[in-house]
Design a protein around this motif. Structure first.
Motif, PDB file in Angstrom:
ATOM      1  N   GLU A  19       0.815  -1.224   0.000  1.00 47.17           N
ATOM      2  CA  GLU A  19       0.000   0.000   0.000  1.00 47.17           C
ATOM      3  C   GLU A  19       0.848   1.273   0.000  1.00 47.17           C
ATOM      4  N   LEU A  20       2.147   1.130   0.212  1.00 44.86           N
ATOM      5  CA  LEU A  20       3.023   2.302   0.336  1.00 44.86           C
ATOM      6  C   LEU A  20       3.221   3.003  -0.997  1.00 44.86           C
ATOM      7  N   GLU A  21       3.229   4.309  -0.956  1.00 41.42           N
ATOM      8  CA  GLU A  21       3.547   5.104  -2.138  1.00 41.42           C
ATOM      9  C   GLU A  21       5.036   5.448  -2.129  1.00 41.42           C
ATOM     10  N   THR A  22       5.510   6.067  -3.220  1.00 38.32           N
ATOM     11  CA  THR A  22       6.947   6.347  -3.360  1.00 38.32           C
ATOM     12  C   THR A  22       7.480   7.181  -2.193  1.00 38.32           C
ATOM     13  N   ALA A  23       6.744   8.246  -1.822  1.00 34.32           N
ATOM     14  CA  ALA A  23       7.212   9.107  -0.729  1.00 34.32           C
ATOM     15  C   ALA A  23       7.286   8.332   0.581  1.00 34.32           C
ATOM     16  N   ASP A  24       6.347   7.410   0.809  1.00 30.53           N
ATOM     17  CA  ASP A  24       6.356   6.597   2.028  1.00 30.53           C
ATOM     18  C   ASP A  24       7.589   5.693   2.056  1.00 30.53           C
ATOM     19  N   LYS A  25       7.847   5.062   0.916  1.00 30.74           N
ATOM     20  CA  LYS A  25       9.004   4.167   0.848  1.00 30.74           C
ATOM     21  C   LYS A  25      10.308   4.955   1.016  1.00 30.74           C
ATOM     22  N   TRP A  26      10.315   6.159   0.462  1.00 31.84           N
ATOM     23  CA  TRP A  26      11.509   7.009   0.604  1.00 31.84           C
ATOM     24  C   TRP A  26      11.800   7.300   2.076  1.00 31.84           C
ATOM     25  N   ILE A  27      10.805   7.765   2.832  1.00 30.27           N
ATOM     26  CA  ILE A  27      11.054   8.140   4.230  1.00 30.27           C
ATOM     27  C   ILE A  27      11.374   6.917   5.076  1.00 30.27           C
ATOM     28  N   LEU A  28      10.707   5.783   4.796  1.00 28.49           N
ATOM     29  CA  LEU A  28      10.967   4.566   5.570  1.00 28.49           C
ATOM     30  C   LEU A  28      12.351   4.013   5.284  1.00 28.49           C
ATOM     31  N   SER A  29      12.765   4.108   4.017  1.00 27.02           N
ATOM     32  CA  SER A  29      14.101   3.638   3.640  1.00 27.02           C
ATOM     33  C   SER A  29      15.174   4.518   4.281  1.00 27.02           C
ATOM     34  N   LYS A  30      14.936   5.850   4.258  1.00 27.12           N
ATOM     35  CA  LYS A  30      15.871   6.786   4.902  1.00 27.12           C
ATOM     36  C   LYS A  30      15.933   6.524   6.412  1.00 27.12           C
ATOM     37  N   LEU A  31      14.779   6.306   7.017  1.00 27.80           N
ATOM     38  CA  LEU A  31      14.714   6.009   8.455  1.00 27.80           C
ATOM     39  C   LEU A  31      15.466   4.725   8.766  1.00 27.80           C
ATOM     40  N   ASN A  32      15.294   3.721   7.926  1.00 28.56           N
ATOM     41  CA  ASN A  32      15.951   2.430   8.124  1.00 28.56           C
ATOM     42  C   ASN A  32      17.476   2.577   8.148  1.00 28.56           C
ATOM     43  N   THR A  33      17.994   3.363   7.202  1.00 35.80           N
ATOM     44  CA  THR A  33      19.441   3.630   7.157  1.00 35.80           C
ATOM     45  C   THR A  33      19.876   4.405   8.402  1.00 35.80           C
ATOM     46  N   LEU A  34      19.046   5.380   8.784  1.00 37.59           N
ATOM     47  CA  LEU A  34      19.347   6.189   9.971  1.00 37.59           C
ATOM     48  C   LEU A  34      19.467   5.307  11.208  1.00 37.59           C
ATOM     49  N   ILE A  35      18.546   4.389  11.383  1.00 43.64           N
ATOM     50  CA  ILE A  35      18.565   3.502  12.555  1.00 43.64           C
ATOM     51  C   ILE A  35      19.870   2.719  12.608  1.00 43.64           C
ATOM     52  N   ALA A  36      20.271   2.151  11.477  1.00 46.21           N
ATOM     53  CA  ALA A  36      21.522   1.374  11.435  1.00 46.21           C
ATOM     54  C   ALA A  36      22.720   2.259  11.749  1.00 46.21           C
ATOM     55  N   ASP A  37      22.754   3.453  11.140  1.00 44.50           N
ATOM     56  CA  ASP A  37      23.894   4.358  11.331  1.00 44.50           C
ATOM     57  C   ASP A  37      24.005   4.842  12.770  1.00 44.50           C
ATOM     58  N   VAL A  38      22.884   5.283  13.327  1.00 48.82           N
ATOM     59  CA  VAL A  38      22.898   5.848  14.685  1.00 48.82           C
ATOM     60  C   VAL A  38      23.271   4.772  15.703  1.00 48.82           C
ATOM     61  N   THR A  39      22.749   3.569  15.519  1.00 51.93           N
ATOM     62  CA  THR A  39      23.086   2.471  16.429  1.00 51.93           C
ATOM     63  C   THR A  39      24.582   2.174  16.372  1.00 51.93           C
ATOM     64  N   GLU A  40      25.130   2.154  15.168  1.00 49.65           N
ATOM     65  CA  GLU A  40      26.573   1.902  15.009  1.00 49.65           C
ATOM     66  C   GLU A  40      27.386   3.038  15.637  1.00 49.65           C
ATOM     67  N   ASN A  41      26.971   4.284  15.403  1.00 52.52           N
ATOM     68  CA  ASN A  41      27.687   5.420  15.986  1.00 52.52           C
ATOM     69  C   ASN A  41      27.688   5.356  17.506  1.00 52.52           C
ATOM     70  N   LEU A  42      26.544   5.035  18.090  1.00 53.39           N
ATOM     71  CA  LEU A  42      26.468   4.963  19.546  1.00 53.39           C
ATOM     72  C   LEU A  42      27.315   3.816  20.086  1.00 53.39           C
ATOM     73  N   ASP A  43      27.320   2.699  19.383  1.00 54.35           N
ATOM     74  CA  ASP A  43      28.158   1.572  19.808  1.00 54.35           C
ATOM     75  C   ASP A  43      29.640   1.938  19.765  1.00 54.35           C
ATOM     76  N   LYS A  44      29.988   2.875  18.877  1.00 52.88           N
ATOM     77  CA  LYS A  44      31.386   3.319  18.762  1.00 52.88           C
ATOM     78  C   LYS A  44      31.665   4.557  19.620  1.00 52.88           C
ATOM     79  N   TYR A  45      30.687   4.965  20.431  1.00 54.65           N
ATOM     80  CA  TYR A  45      30.792   6.136  21.303  1.00 54.65           C
ATOM     81  C   TYR A  45      30.927   7.436  20.524  1.00 54.65           C
ATOM     82  N   GLU A  46      30.400   7.448  19.295  1.00 59.01           N
ATOM     83  CA  GLU A  46      30.397   8.672  18.484  1.00 59.01           C
ATOM     84  C   GLU A  46      29.064   9.389  18.706  1.00 59.01           C
ATOM     85  N   LEU A  47      28.885   9.897  19.917  1.00 60.58           N
ATOM     86  CA  LEU A  47      27.589  10.427  20.326  1.00 60.58           C
ATOM     87  C   LEU A  47      27.220  11.682  19.549  1.00 60.58           C
TER      88      LEU A  47
END
Length: 879
Positions: free
Chosen positions: A603-631
């Motif tokens: 049911e997702l439209e292009t804009a929905d997939k765009w924001i969810l995909s960006k969010l997905n990358t953000l989650i991975a990046d932020v988790t990795e940064n925090l694990d590396k103490y790059e607050l």
């Protein structure tokens, strides 16, 4: 169903209420759970006399981010708080209070004085705790500790006695650092060296047999009263004949020997060095080798004692002046040279420290340093940033025995008793009542206390129940995971915790040492009372809210580096909080869903997939940064996503759907808006705990509190690289059009046709609706061919499209050229006026520097504006 948020966010209405909610809910308390992995931080205990300063705010903010992050990840995350008794600092405070009453500690006696200190502790000891709570510190307050509570006192006694029994603690007369102002011994780490201007006095010492003289040089002439020899190098041909002879000590008129030792450098000064074993560590070592007399001529207050002849009673610097005058008068002073040298000063009172022979307690450091070096060199404990490893290892490799006794009354009293009958010393885990050797009850306890850092060195394990090695907390939570601290106490505290942990528990006390720098003012200066440039974090919290202060500290933080504190950044972060608040209000006002759940992916439209995909990358990046103490890096990514991707783009992209007639599309947009909002509140919670919890409680959610909500995780099914790329192409084109219109001063209300020339026609055809609304178009034509008359159109180019706009739909060229001409004329007049002032030599010479600088800045501004006007005119004429 979502509840409506107030129109404006007021931290004062929220923060105290939410902190009570967290505490009352028991969310800070950590239970041992064999099904969970522990994650432990022990707080560097602030002084019991202290109040929150920017260094504390930085320290606590970083720790709280880590503990909230790990708590949300499902760890049994324990943050142990506490305060330090701070021996010297606290005793000085109480003695200052007594002075106001015309009393000294000696007037009260030890027992009554300590009652006063405990009273002070009970009155002021919790002040900093309450202030940490205002910052949002999510410590387990049920486990709060004090370095002189019963458990810590038991640990201190155990360590002292066990090290003594192993021969690693001993009492001996050695040269130590003595502060005459604080009237106590100091460890090497407590001495700060300052480059100070001084003099080098060259003094004549006649040979006793009248055959000549030697000349020595000294920076401390007052210590010559305690000279017991002169040293020359055994290979120095100039002095071989006088080795073994005596010289006359000027002013004291007594004979002292000339000794030969490699310590004397032939090419330094005259090659002759005066020996004062009681007042110089190197002289002390030479004195031991040559049996020189040890004569201490300064008392504990830095005054000349009874061995100093006629100078008795004079302060050391007053004695220096008198001695130099007498040397000159009696013909012993050869010359005086200016001489800059490093002078040791007390880290507390900043007065000059005096090296003095004294009977003190010491810890043998070489045997303890070996294991402490190994765990760091082999990576069992690592420093972040790694460069601080070298500072640690250099100090540990060259460490000297640690002087641990202090001539104070407030602190852990040394557990040693002296027998008046047989002279034996009893060292005991329990308070001794009789001599262990002869049984006499005529024993007295050593009056000294231990260095504050001796108990602080045990902090990571004494707070968890050690020396009871079966203590449940100790078995589950130790070793701890990360220590967050400043680089200024690596020697004082970090090194001592590592060797103490290794020795007492067989394990390094923490896996990671996260080092941060100092908080400086906006000019880069250290904040201090003397400069009057300190900024009260409580005032910042009162003005801007705790979240804004925390964000200021964390976004500006780079591990190991000092940061400059700008009040304006608190204001900017408050504005960000308002942005997040307003966006959340908008979303909630447009919600009809009662559960937070994503729609089916189909049911997702292009804009929905765009924001969810960006969010997905953000989650991975932020988790990795925090694990590396790059607050700082982590929070900047979340900040950018919220401000740009979510607020400025996705909310705008969904407006037509929310207000449209397609109910299915409207529902999907609502669900995605809510899902992404929930996820970014979770990601931002460790950094801005108050506003995120307040918003989260208002949106549809499962669970009781955001503080214990599940940390977001990367999902493979929410990766949409193709849709993300397509949406970015459309957004880049919209940005380019907006920028081009801004250059041409076209208001948003003035619409025009957009001709999009691209090979990705399907992508841009799908984005026509977005471009029509967000790029202010009346229609959008997508084609592979350039439109007729494109050469006379305004245009902008992205990496995968060129966009053309008919000029006659955008601006009246003649009218705009006329406006630019008038603007140019006005700017030229202003520039001419400023240049007139700057070309006036009298004005430049006489006006205050800041006034001249301001005029130069104006000139640069007007010159820049003229260049922009030229460019605008050229663009118009080209069209």
């Amino acid at each position: 169903m979502a509840r409506e948020l107030p129109k404006t966010y007021d931290p004062k209405d929220v923060e105290a209420r939410l902190y009570r909610f967290w505490q009352d809910g028991g969310y800070f308390h950590t239970e041992r759970d064999e099904h969970k992995k522990p994650f432990t931080i022990v707080m560097p205990p602030p002084n019991v006399t202290g109040q929150l300063h920017m260094g504390h705010a930085m320290d606590a903010s970083l720790q709280d981010v880590l503990i909230r992050f790990k708590r949300m990840q499902g760890y049994a995350a324990l943050w142990v708080p506490g305060v330090d008794h701070a021996g010297i600092a606290t005793q000085i405070k109480v003695e200052e209070e007594l002075r106001k009453e015309g009393l000294t500690r000696y007037d009260l006696g030890r027992e009554k004085f300590l009652e006063r200190v405990w009273d002070w502790k009970h009155r002021f000891g919790n002040r900093i705790v309450e202030q940490q709570k205002k910052l949002g510190a999510s410590c387990d307050w049920d486990r709060a500790r004090f370095t002189m509570d019963d458990g810590c006192s038991k640990a201190v006694r155990e360590v002292f006695v066990s090290l003594y029994e192993q021969g690693l603690i001993y009492k001996g007369s050695r040269i130590i650092n003595w502060c005459p102002h604080c009237v106590t011994a100091l460890s090497d780490a407590e001495v700060e060296y300052v480059d100070k201007p001084g003099n080098l006095w060259h003094i004549r010492y006649p040979l006793a047999d009248g055959s000549g003289e030697v000349i020595v040089a000294t920076t401390r002439p007052e210590t010559m009263l305690g000279d017991s020899g002169v040293c020359v190098n055994p290979n120095d041909e100039r002095y071989k004949a006088i080795v073994g002879k005596n010289v006359i000590l000027p002013l004291m008129n007594k004979e002292i020997p000339v000794v030969a030792d490699d310590y004397a450098e032939m090419d330094f000064g005259t090659g002759c060095v005066k020996m004062t074993p009681a007042h110089d560590p190197n002289d002390f070592e030479v004195g031991l080798r040559h049996n020189l007399e040890v004569i201490r001529v300064l008392d504990d207050n830095g005054k000349v004692n009874e061995l100093g002849g006629k100078y008795q009673g004079l302060d050391r610097y007053e004695a220096r002046k008198q001695i130099v005058a007498d040397l000159e008068e009696q013909g012993y002073l050869v010359k005086v040279e200016p001489y800059n040298h490093n002078v040791g000063t007390c880290y507390r009172c900043h007065r000059d420290v005096e090296p003095i022979i004294s009977a003190q307690w010491f810890v043998k450091m070489k045997p303890l340093a070996e294991e402490a070096l190994r765990v760091v060199n082999e990576g069992e404990t690592r420093f972040v940033p790694e460069r601080f490893t070298k500072i640690y290892t250099n100090w540990m490799e060259n460490v000297r025995d640690w002087c641990i006794s202090r001539q104070l009354w407030w602190g852990h009293q040394i557990p040693a008793w002296y027998c008046a009958d047989c002279g034996h010393m009893t060292v005991s885990r329990e308070d001794a009542t009789c001599c262990e050797k002869c049984g006499s009850r005529h024993i007295t306890r050593d009056e000294d206390v231990l260095d504050t850092w001796f108990s602080s060195a045990l902090w990571p394990f004494e707070t968890l129940g050690w020396p009871d090695t079966d203590a449940p907390d100790f078995k589950y939570f130790y070793p701890t995971d990360v220590l967050v601290t400043g680089y200024d106490i690596i020697f004082f505290w970090v090194a001592r915790m590592i060797f103490s942990g290794c020795k007492q528990t067989g394990k390094t006390p923490f896996h990671t040492v996260l080092i941060h720098g100092l908080v400086r003012d906006d000019k880069g200066r250290k904040m201090s009372k003397s400069l009057g440039n300190g900024i009260d974090p409580l005032e910042m919290i009162d003005r801007y809210g705790s979240d804004a202060l925390r964000m200021n500290m964390i976004t500006a933080n780079s591990p190991g580096n000092d940061m400059r504190f700008y009040v304006e950044r608190c204001e900017a972060m408050r504005n960000f909080a308002n942005k997040l608040w307003n966006a959340s209000r908008y979303v909630m006002m447009n919600l009809s869903v009662e559960r937070n759940e994503l729609p089916a992916l189909s049911e997702l439209e292009t804009a929905d997939k765009w924001i969810l995909s960006k969010l997905n990358t953000l989650i991975a990046d932020v988790t990795e940064n925090l694990d590396k103490y790059e607050l700082g890096i982590a929070v900047q990514k979340v900040y950018d996503f919220i401000w740009d991707s979510y607020c400025d783009w996705y909310i705008e992209l969904t407006k037509s759907r929310l207000y449209g007639e397609d109910e299915a599309s409207k529902l999907v947009a609502q669900k995605v808006l809510l899902y992404v909002l929930d996820q970014i509140l979770r990601l931002m919670h460790p950094f801005m705990p108050f506003i995120t919890e307040e918003i989260w409680q208002a949106i549809p959610h499962e669970g009781d509190a955001l503080i214990v909500a599940k940390w977001p995780e990367h999902r493979d099914d929410l990766r949409f690289p193709a849709e993300e790329s397509s949406m970015e192409s459309i957004m880049n084109a919209i940005r380019a059009v907006r920028n081009r219109r801004a250059e041409l001063n076209v208001p948003p209300a003035k619409k025009c046709t957009l001709y999009v020339v691209t090979e990705k026609q399907d992508v841009f055809a799908g984005g026509v609706g977005f471009m029509t609304r967000l790029a202010y178009a009346d229609q959008v034509v997508v084609s592979a061919e350039e439109p007729e008359g494109h050469a006379s159109m305004a245009s902008c180019v992205t990496h995968d499209a060129a966009v053309y706009m008919p000029m006659n739909q955008l601006v009246d060229v003649e009218q705009e050229l006329s406006r630019l001409s008038k603007e140019r004329e006005k700017t030229e007049k202003l520039l001419a006026s400023v240049r007139g002032k700057l070309n006036n030599a009298g004005f430049v010479a006489k006006a205050p520097e800041q006034v001249v600088a301001a005029e130069r800045a104006k000139a640069e501004k007007y010159e820049s504006l003229l260049r922009q006007l030229d460019e605008s005119e050229a663009r118009l004429r080209s069209l």
